[in-house]
Design an enzyme around this catalytic site. Structure first.
Site, PDB file in Angstrom:
ATOM      1  N   THR A 174       4.168   2.029   2.452  1.00  0.00           N
ATOM      2  CA  THR A 174       5.466   2.205   1.800  1.00  0.00           C
ATOM      3  C   THR A 174       6.212   3.386   2.395  1.00  0.00           C
ATOM      4  OG1 THR A 174       4.745   1.200  -0.280  1.00  0.00           O
ATOM      5  CG2 THR A 174       6.628   2.690  -0.389  1.00  0.00           C
ATOM      6  N   GLY A 175       5.578   4.564   2.397  1.00  0.00           N
ATOM      7  CA  GLY A 175       6.250   5.746   2.925  1.00  0.00           C
ATOM      8  C   GLY A 175       6.593   5.616   4.393  1.00  0.00           C
TER       9      GLY A 175
ATOM     10  N   GLY B  45       0.821  -1.193   0.000  1.00  0.00           N
ATOM     11  CA  GLY B  45       0.000   0.000   0.000  1.00  0.00           C
ATOM     12  C   GLY B  45       0.862   1.253   0.000  1.00  0.00           C
ATOM     13  N   CYS B  46       0.290   2.358  -0.451  1.00  0.00           N
ATOM     14  CA  CYS B  46       1.062   3.598  -0.560  1.00  0.00           C
ATOM     15  C   CYS B  46       1.458   4.146   0.809  1.00  0.00           C
ATOM     16  CB  CYS B  46       0.292   4.637  -1.365  1.00  0.00           C
ATOM     17  SG  CYS B  46      -1.391   4.957  -0.787  1.00  0.00           S
ATOM     18  N   PHE B  47       0.519   4.183   1.766  1.00  0.00           N
ATOM     19  CA  PHE B  47       0.859   4.667   3.106  1.00  0.00           C
ATOM     20  C   PHE B  47       1.898   3.778   3.787  1.00  0.00           C
ATOM     21  CE2 PHE B  47      -3.514   6.744   3.160  1.00  0.00           C
ATOM     22  CZ  PHE B  47      -3.021   8.041   3.061  1.00  0.00           C
TER      23      PHE B  47
END
Length: 350
Positions: A157-158, A153-155
């Site tokens: 990952t960061g 997921g994008c969140f």
């Protein structure tokens, strides 16, 4: 054995994730050499439309027509990217043979704990696949040659890239607060009143707070891989009037005796050989505009000696390193391409 020409299909091609995958594939050296061919482009609500109508920023594919997402259409492809809504990937993946490399951008195969899946997604757990953050210890080797890959997921990952070195090196107590400010493209293209320009422009809004966001168990799972301590995460996503980008700020209690110099060295050593993670010089803060269009994650680590906390900030493009770029990076590893092939490290600031 990798075929001489690798035929790639993208399911969910007209969505933001699918469009980003296509943009990156068009710039891939294997596409330029003819080693990689873009085959079927499929979706649901846009069947019959052309790429020129839906995604005019991809002129090389202008005349291509979106097809229905069926087993018959996807048959004969060597690689299938799935950019489908959560819950649909498992059904499609089960219809594709083991010889097909399936790279799933949805959440269906990310979580290893069936109870977490049921709690946050409300359906039967389909299992788990090799997880696509190569920067996590051991994951790069798992992805090499894999025929099934779960794109993160994008969140997560960061936030994972921000916190992983601190948790592994025991710089912090893993009682962590994470705030991630995100652009609206993370919610996809489907029409929604809360995502209208008049609702989002000039405004910030937290949502799915107090442990409700579906990415919370994924981030917790990632950090638990590198520590024996209990991991507690308070995650707050914030919607911002940006098309793309995620800025994550994570704070956690500092272990006694850890200095700024020690913390910074841990991060620099952890990411020294990682092509897509940049630890910025001291005093330089990550900005979303500096990573837009790139597969980079910019990171800054600071020790707050007054509050006795570690502060880590990261910036990614949610559609590139957060989705499409991660998917292509995983494809590169799975098929034996250079890991960095087709993935820009330069942003487009300002």
């Amino acid at each position: 054995m990798v075929p001489m020409t690798i035929k790639v299909a993208v399911a969910g091609a007209s969505g933001y994730a699918g469009g980003e995958i296509l943009r990156l594939l068009l710039g891939h050296p294997a596409y330029a050499s003819g080693e990689l061919e873009i085959g079927a482009l499929t979706a649901a609500s846009t069947v019959g439309s052309t790429v020129a109508e839906l995604m005019p920023h991809l002129p090389q594919l202008a005349d291509r027509v979106i097809e229905d997402t069926t087993k018959e259409v996807l048959a004969g492809h060597d690689v299938v990217f799935l950019g489908l809504p959560h819950g649909f990937s498992a059904e499609i993946a089960n219809q594709l043979g083991p010889e097909v490399t399936v790279i799933d951008c949805a959440a269906d195969f990310r979580l290893t704990n069936a109870d977490d899946w049921s709690k946050f997604y409300g359906s039967e757990h389909a299992g788990s696949w090799p997880y696509g953050i190569p920067e996590m210890p051991g994951h790069r080797e798992q992805l090499k040659g894999a025929t099934r890959v779960a794109v993160p997921g994008c969140f997560p990952t960061g936030a994972t890239l921000a916190l992983l070195p601190a948790v592994q090196a025991d710089l912090i107590e893993p009682d962590i607060s994470v705030v991630s400010i995100t652009g609206v493209s993370g919610a996809g293209k489907k029409a929604s009143v809360p995502l209208l320009g008049s609702e989002t422009m000039g405004s910030l809004k937290a949502y799915n707070t107090s442990g409700k966001h579906r990415h919370t168990p994924e981030l917790t799972q990632n950090l638990k891989e590198v520590t024996d301590k209990d991991v507690t995460i308070s995650f707050t996503p914030v919607l911002a009037p940006l098309p793309r980008g995620i800025l994550t700020t994570a704070t956690a209690p500092l272990i006694d005796g850890v200095t700024q110099e020690q913390a910074r060295k841990v991060y620099e050593d952890f990411y020294v050989d990682e092509p897509f993670v940049l630890v910025l010089p001291e005093g330089v803060q990550p900005q979303t505009q500096n990573v837009v269009g790139s597969n980079m994650c910019h990171v800054q680590i600071e020790v707050d000696t007054v509050a006795r906390k570690v502060l880590v900030t990261s910036a990614i493009d949610n559609l590139t390193k957060g989705t499409g770029g991660a998917a292509v990076q995983c494809m590169n590893l799975a098929l034996g391409f250079e890991e960095t092939a087709g993935l820009p490290r330069t942003g487009v600031a300002p």
